[in-house]
Each structure stands twice: as C-alpha cells, then as structure tokens.
Write a protein that holds these residues in place. Structure first.
Motif, PDB file in Angstrom:
ATOM      1  N   LEU A  28     -12.930  19.387  12.888  1.00  0.00           N
ATOM      2  CA  LEU A  28     -12.472  18.580  11.738  1.00  0.00           C
ATOM      3  C   LEU A  28     -11.083  19.021  11.292  1.00  0.00           C
ATOM      4  O   LEU A  28     -10.256  18.197  10.913  1.00  0.00           O
ATOM      5  N   LYS A  29     -10.845  20.329  11.363  1.00  0.00           N
ATOM      6  CA  LYS A  29      -9.543  20.852  10.928  1.00  0.00           C
ATOM      7  C   LYS A  29      -8.418  20.274  11.802  1.00  0.00           C
ATOM      8  O   LYS A  29      -7.376  19.857  11.303  1.00  0.00           O
ATOM      9  N   LEU A  30      -8.676  20.233  13.117  1.00  0.00           N
ATOM     10  CA  LEU A  30      -7.659  19.676  14.024  1.00  0.00           C
ATOM     11  C   LEU A  30      -7.423  18.191  13.731  1.00  0.00           C
ATOM     12  O   LEU A  30      -6.289  17.718  13.738  1.00  0.00           O
ATOM     13  N   PHE A  35      -4.432  13.593  11.294  1.00  0.00           N
ATOM     14  CA  PHE A  35      -4.524  12.493  10.308  1.00  0.00           C
ATOM     15  C   PHE A  35      -3.420  12.624   9.254  1.00  0.00           C
ATOM     16  O   PHE A  35      -2.877  11.634   8.788  1.00  0.00           O
ATOM     17  N   ARG A  36      -3.126  13.870   8.875  1.00  0.00           N
ATOM     18  CA  ARG A  36      -2.119  14.095   7.830  1.00  0.00           C
ATOM     19  C   ARG A  36      -0.762  13.539   8.282  1.00  0.00           C
ATOM     20  O   ARG A  36      -0.039  12.945   7.505  1.00  0.00           O
ATOM     21  N   LYS A  37      -0.485  13.716   9.594  1.00  0.00           N
ATOM     22  CA  LYS A  37       0.807  13.231  10.114  1.00  0.00           C
ATOM     23  C   LYS A  37       0.777  11.727  10.364  1.00  0.00           C
ATOM     24  O   LYS A  37       1.695  11.009  10.027  1.00  0.00           O
ATOM     25  N   GLU A  38      -0.322  11.249  10.982  1.00  0.00           N
ATOM     26  CA  GLU A  38      -0.323   9.853  11.460  1.00  0.00           C
ATOM     27  C   GLU A  38      -0.846   8.837  10.441  1.00  0.00           C
ATOM     28  O   GLU A  38      -0.619   7.646  10.599  1.00  0.00           O
ATOM     29  N   LEU A  63     -10.685  12.416   5.677  1.00  0.00           N
ATOM     30  CA  LEU A  63     -10.477  10.968   5.505  1.00  0.00           C
ATOM     31  C   LEU A  63      -9.335  10.716   4.517  1.00  0.00           C
ATOM     32  O   LEU A  63      -8.497   9.839   4.744  1.00  0.00           O
ATOM     33  N   SER A  64      -9.290  11.510   3.455  1.00  0.00           N
ATOM     34  CA  SER A  64      -8.200  11.363   2.490  1.00  0.00           C
ATOM     35  C   SER A  64      -6.871  11.735   3.139  1.00  0.00           C
ATOM     36  O   SER A  64      -5.852  11.058   2.910  1.00  0.00           O
ATOM     37  N   ALA A  65      -6.875  12.801   3.952  1.00  0.00           N
ATOM     38  CA  ALA A  65      -5.637  13.199   4.650  1.00  0.00           C
ATOM     39  C   ALA A  65      -5.156  12.063   5.547  1.00  0.00           C
ATOM     40  O   ALA A  65      -3.952  11.876   5.742  1.00  0.00           O
ATOM     41  N   GLY A  66      -6.098  11.284   6.072  1.00  0.00           N
ATOM     42  CA  GLY A  66      -5.734  10.148   6.931  1.00  0.00           C
ATOM     43  C   GLY A  66      -5.264   8.934   6.141  1.00  0.00           C
ATOM     44  O   GLY A  66      -4.940   7.905   6.725  1.00  0.00           O
ATOM     45  N   GLY A  67      -5.254   9.042   4.819  1.00  0.00           N
ATOM     46  CA  GLY A  67      -4.715   7.954   3.994  1.00  0.00           C
ATOM     47  C   GLY A  67      -5.775   7.080   3.352  1.00  0.00           C
ATOM     48  O   GLY A  67      -5.445   6.132   2.631  1.00  0.00           O
ATOM     49  N   ALA A  68      -7.071   7.381   3.614  1.00  0.00           N
ATOM     50  CA  ALA A  68      -8.123   6.530   3.034  1.00  0.00           C
ATOM     51  C   ALA A  68      -8.294   6.813   1.552  1.00  0.00           C
ATOM     52  O   ALA A  68      -8.083   7.941   1.094  1.00  0.00           O
TER      53      ALA A  68
END
Ligand code: ADE
Length: 418
Positions: A28-30, A35-38, A63-68
């Motif tokens: 999940l960390k990876l 996600f944080r970048k993309e 999920l939040s790091a991915g923008g959700a």
C-alpha cells in the motif's frame, strides 16, 4: 465537515495504531507514493463501507493521496475501532460515520450518510452500499462508474443481482483475486478468528473438539490454526469436494447433527443462515462456545436460542451465557457477529496490505476503464493480482527464479515430448 464517531479525543491513540499497522503494509505504501504523484482518482467521490480499522485508515490515506474525495461508513455495527474513526476525522480529514456497538437504525443511517456523498466509485465489504443504491437510492446510479466488493458474501449477493439482470453498474470482485482470498480469507481469518475467541474467553484450545462449519478458504484457515494448537478439528460441509479435501487434509468430517453432540467450540464460516439451530442446541454439551466468523450474524439461530432459554446473562465482555430449562449453558460470543472483528482487531495488517492493494488498484482500474465495462461482476485483472504478489515478495525480501529462454520455449511448444 459532517461525521459521526464516538469520541474525537481518542484520535491520538488511533493515529499511533494506524502508524503501527502501516509498517506491515509496504505494498500500500508503494501504491500511495505513485498515487501521490499521478493522482489517478482526482475528482472521484468514493463511498467506502468497510470495517473501520487501522488497515482501512491506511487504505483511505492511499485513496486520498490518489485524489479521491473519500467518505467512510462501517460495514458491521460491531467492527468499528472508535479510536481509528476519530483519527481519520481529526488528522486525515476523512468524514467517517461509524460507532462501535451502533444499533441497526444508526448503522443504516451511517450508510445513508456515506451514499449521500453521491459516489462515483463504491467500495463495499458485504454489498450493503450497493444494496441501498439498488433499492431506495436509484437516483444515485447515474453518478456511479463502478464499485468494488471485498468479501465472499458480498460477491455472492452481487452475482445474484447480475444473474437476475438487475446489476446497475460494473463491479470488481476484489475477494476473487488470488492475492486476496488465498491470504486474507485463509491466514487472516485463520488467525484473527481464534484471536477473537481467545480475547473473548481466554479458553485453552488444546484438547478441545473444535467444530468448523464451512471449509472454504476461511474455514480452512481456522481449521489449520486450531489444529496447530492441539484441538481435535471436525469439519461440517455440504459440498462433497470440499468435504473430501477436508478428509484428506486430516480432519474428521461429519454432519452437524453428529458434531453438535461432541463439540466444545463451534465456529461458523459458511455465509448461510441457521447453520447452528434449535435441534443442535438441544443436543450440545453444557458449556459449549458458539462463535461466528461469517460476514452476517445469521449463521447461528440466535432468536431460537433465546426462545428456548430460561435466562441470559453477560458473563464476560463479548460472552452471553444462555441457560436452558434443564440448567445446560450455551455461550454465544459477540452477538453472533464476526468474532474476529467484534472481539479482536480483524485480520493482521500484513494480509490486509494485499487485500487493500487490490481495492486501490481496482478503483484506479474502474476510473480508467469504466466506459468499456458492462453491468457485470468482474475479477480483478490478472496483471494487477500478479503485480501485487510481486510487490509483496519484494517488500518481504524474498527472491524467486525466472524461466530461462529455453524453459519458456519448452512451455510454449507442443512438439517436444520425452
Ligand atoms: N476484514 C477483516 N479484517 C479486516 C481489517 N483488519 N480491516 C478491514 N477489514 C477487515
């Protein structure tokens, strides 16, 4: 921000426990770093109905790091970790609607609060959000690109919707990924179910007759771990193939009517109703322990047990002692709700790492592919499943072999025999 949790002052404790769990969740960390970048989930409203645990908090962070824009409610009235719910609200700014021990009315009020987010992606553990959207809240369907489902019971409900041509958006069945059920259902349920029974009762498993109803991946895990602790394990099954496997795995297999007379501890993991019922309670020994680790609290016929008892008392936290007219005592754990989450902390983070990696990557898959997907229940794509296994091995520091070009060619050929 609206939310409904027990007590925000528990947040500090929850945050520390979430951090502790994260150490066992390298995959999940990876994914979080990528996600944080993309930002693959940018602009997506996501309603997640999951057990509110330290592991779920780590998923919500990804999920939040991915923008959700994530909103969370509980997928069981007894599984919420109140300190985690508080930390998610206070530090992660994720609206959470979940309180451990909430009654059925509050449970559904919380699901309603989660769906009022107007999700583009739903994330379920047991299909309750999808059931609400397909029932009373069809107005929300137009916004939904697709949903994911975490557990066997939920996938069964969704496949039933699909068969009846009533499924209104595509679903990815996370449970069916190999990196989910082979590890979470087997080793996760195996360990955490017994952990729940330990914490609720502090009884010794060595020398006890442990009756396991259901020999799916969850039942196998429980049987394996109970045997490892010196229990005499008895399996009850309805599927001839699974019953045969249980026999050759070394267990005694018999109908529940026979097992009821000799069992000391009964554990249900079938996904079906009334597995333990009046006729069995009548023949059980005094002092038996009944626990369920299936998704819903339907596997033990509790109303029947109540009706035939002359008194009930709470003898320990998570243990109700029912006394029958002749004086026989039957102990029910955790109100018949999944004992691993009611009395313990659910599956360990190490296996939830893979389950929730499947959730995060399936959400990304739905975002990218929804236009091509039909109103069907899909498996997690094989490349995602394999990649998660690869990442987990890498994070664990385990190296494996690769085929030589000659071996690859051999596997692709049909001409070469002996
Ligand atoms: N289901 C089983 N164990 C769980 C956990 N630890 N977190 C979330 N869902 C779970």
């Amino acid at each position: 921000m609206k939310y409904d949790v027990k007590d925000l002052s528990l947040a500090k404790k929850g945050a520390l426990r979430i951090e502790w769990a994260s150490e066992e969740m390298p995959v999940l960390k990876l994914i979080k770093e990528r996600f944080r970048k993309e930002k693959p989930l940018k602009g997506i409203r996501l309603s997640a109905c999951l057990h509110v645990t330290t592991e779920t908090a780590n998923l919500a962070e990804v999920l939040s790091a991915g923008g959700a824009d994530v909103r969370v409610c509980a997928s069981n009235p007894l599984s919420t970790q109140d300190d985690v719910a508080a930390a998610m609200v206070k530090y992660m700014k994720v609206p959470v609607f979940a309180i451990k021990g909430e009654d059925s009315k509050t449970y559904y009020k919380h699901i309603t609060a989660a769906v009022e987010h107007k999700p583009n992606i739903t994330m379920d553990d047991g299909a309750d959000v999808i059931s609400v959207i397909h029932g009373k809240r069809r107005d929300l369907v137009k916004d939904v690109l697709g949903g994911t489902e975490e557990t066997t019971t939920g996938v069964i409900r969704l496949k039933s919707l699909e068969r009846q041509n009533m499924l209104l958006f595509p679903i990815v069945a996370v449970n069916d990924a190999n990196t989910k059920h082979l590890f979470d259902n087997r080793y996760g349920t195996g360990q955490s179910t017994i952990d729940g029974i330990f914490r609720a009762t502090n009884i010794l498993f060595a020398g006890k007759n442990v009756v396991v109803s259901g020999y799916g991946w969850c039942g196998r895990g429980v049987a394996m771990r109970a045997e490892g602790m010196g229990s005499n394990v008895i399996i009850c099954e309805v599927d001839p193939l699974k019953a045969l496997e249980a026999t050759m795995d070394g267990y005694r297999v018999m109908p529940i009517a026979d097992a009821a007379r000799i069992g000391d501890i009964f554990i249900t993991l079938t996904g079906d109703i009334n597995v333990l019922r009046k006729e069995h309670f009548k023949t059980m020994k005094s002092g038996v322990i009944l626990a369920n680790s299936g998704h819903f609290n339907v596997e033990i016929d509790i109303p029947a047990l109540k009706a035939m008892s002359k008194s009930v008392r709470q003898i320990r936290e998570f243990v109700e002692e029912f006394t029958l007219p002749g004086g026989k005592k039957i102990n029910l754990l955790g109100e018949g709700r999944l004992i691993n989450l009611a009395a313990a902390e659910g599956h360990p983070s190490c296996v939830m790492d893979m389950s929730f990696a499947n959730q995060a990557l399936s959400a990304e898959f739905i975002r990218k592919n929804h236009a091509k997907l039909k109103r069907k229940v899909y498996c997690v794509p094989e490349d995602i499943d394999k990649e998660i296994a690869r990442l987990k091995l890498k994070a664990t520091g385990i190296k494996i072999d690769t085929l030589t070009p000659e071996q690859k060619k051999y596997l692709e050929s049909w001409e070469i025999g002996t």
